[in-house]
Design a protein around this motif. Structure first.
Motif, PDB file in Angstrom:
ATOM      1  N   ASP A  63      -3.162  -6.095  -3.673  1.00  0.00           N
ATOM      2  CA  ASP A  63      -2.364  -6.080  -2.749  1.00  0.00           C
ATOM      3  C   ASP A  63      -1.803  -4.877  -3.149  1.00  0.00           C
ATOM      4  O   ASP A  63      -2.041  -3.877  -4.162  1.00  0.00           O
ATOM      5  N   LYS A  64      -0.132  -5.102  -2.656  1.00  0.00           N
ATOM      6  CA  LYS A  64       0.308  -3.260  -2.937  1.00  0.00           C
ATOM      7  C   LYS A  64       0.651  -3.010  -4.474  1.00  0.00           C
ATOM      8  O   LYS A  64       0.844  -1.923  -4.132  1.00  0.00           O
ATOM      9  N   ASP A  65       0.448  -3.862  -4.762  1.00  0.00           N
ATOM     10  CA  ASP A  65       0.854  -3.109  -6.842  1.00  0.00           C
ATOM     11  C   ASP A  65      -0.586  -2.557  -6.983  1.00  0.00           C
ATOM     12  O   ASP A  65      -0.656  -2.715  -7.951  1.00  0.00           O
ATOM     13  N   GLY A  66      -1.804  -3.089  -6.512  1.00  0.00           N
ATOM     14  CA  GLY A  66      -3.147  -2.908  -6.934  1.00  0.00           C
ATOM     15  C   GLY A  66      -3.863  -3.814  -7.704  1.00  0.00           C
ATOM     16  O   GLY A  66      -4.881  -3.546  -8.269  1.00  0.00           O
ATOM     17  N   ASN A  67      -3.110  -5.214  -7.512  1.00  0.00           N
ATOM     18  CA  ASN A  67      -3.300  -5.707  -8.162  1.00  0.00           C
ATOM     19  C   ASN A  67      -4.850  -6.808  -7.030  1.00  0.00           C
ATOM     20  O   ASN A  67      -4.504  -6.917  -6.076  1.00  0.00           O
ATOM     21  N   ARG A  68      -5.780  -7.765  -7.794  1.00  0.00           N
ATOM     22  CA  ARG A  68      -6.521  -8.599  -7.274  1.00  0.00           C
ATOM     23  C   ARG A  68      -6.913  -9.562  -7.644  1.00  0.00           C
ATOM     24  O   ARG A  68      -6.052 -10.192  -8.627  1.00  0.00           O
TER      25      ARG A  68
END
Length: 178
Positions: A63-68
């Motif tokens: 996602d935009k925060d780098g979380n999967r």
């Protein structure tokens, strides 16, 4: 489901599979009957949709925060409980492959262990789905770099296959130093 004929059961299974796939993690927990009970009753027919769900999660970009998104424990357990050779192979792929999710390998193996060795509230999955993967399980057992829990679970899964399929794996392991 239990009170209908084969055609009725087939129709009900189709609706259940359609409902569970796409958001298994949430739907498996809803209602009076857990998803694991439903998947165990339906069997291998449920595997394709669940594999597709898991693949889409693994392949999704962060996602935009780098979380999967993580492949959830319910989905892993559902895949294992389906009793599908293909689903077992997919879960073994997750257990044997490095992942950005540091817990995935352990959770994938635990789902197989829980489905075939120590199921929760259902009968064990049919061990015939494990049998084509005897060599892969042996490789996991022999992998000195694999965590001990994964190797131990693999030993138990070989035992769950039963005779005669487990015997060649155990004979091969006799000379293995660990």
């Amino acid at each position: 489901r239990q009170y209908t004929d084969d055609a009725g059961r087939e129709a009900i299974d189709g609706y259940l599979i359609e409902w569970l796939t796409g958001y298994y993690e949430g739907r498996a927990r809803g209602g009076r009957v857990g998803g694991h009970v439903i998947i165990r009753a339906i069997g291998p027919k449920a595997a394709e949709g669940l594999i597709s769900d898991a693949r889409s999660i693994v392949a999704a970009p962060p996602d935009k925060d780098g979380n999967r998104r993580l492949v959830g424990d319910n989905l892993l357990y559902g895949l294992a409980l389906s009793g599908s050779e293909k689903a077992v192979g997919f879960v073994l792929d997750l257990a044997a492959s490095p992942s950005k999710d540091e817990t995935l390998q352990d959770r994938a193996m635990a789902s197989l262990f829980n489905a075939y060795v120590k199921p929760q509230g259902v009968e064990p999955a049919d061990p015939k789905a494990l049998k084509p993967h005897a060599g892969r399980l042996a490789d996991l057992i022999k992998n000195a770099d694999a965590p001990g829990a994964i190797r131990n679970d693999a030993v138990q899964l070989v035992a769950a296959m039963g005779m005669p399929e487990c015997l060649p794996v155990y004979v091969e392991l006799i000379s293995f130093p660990d």
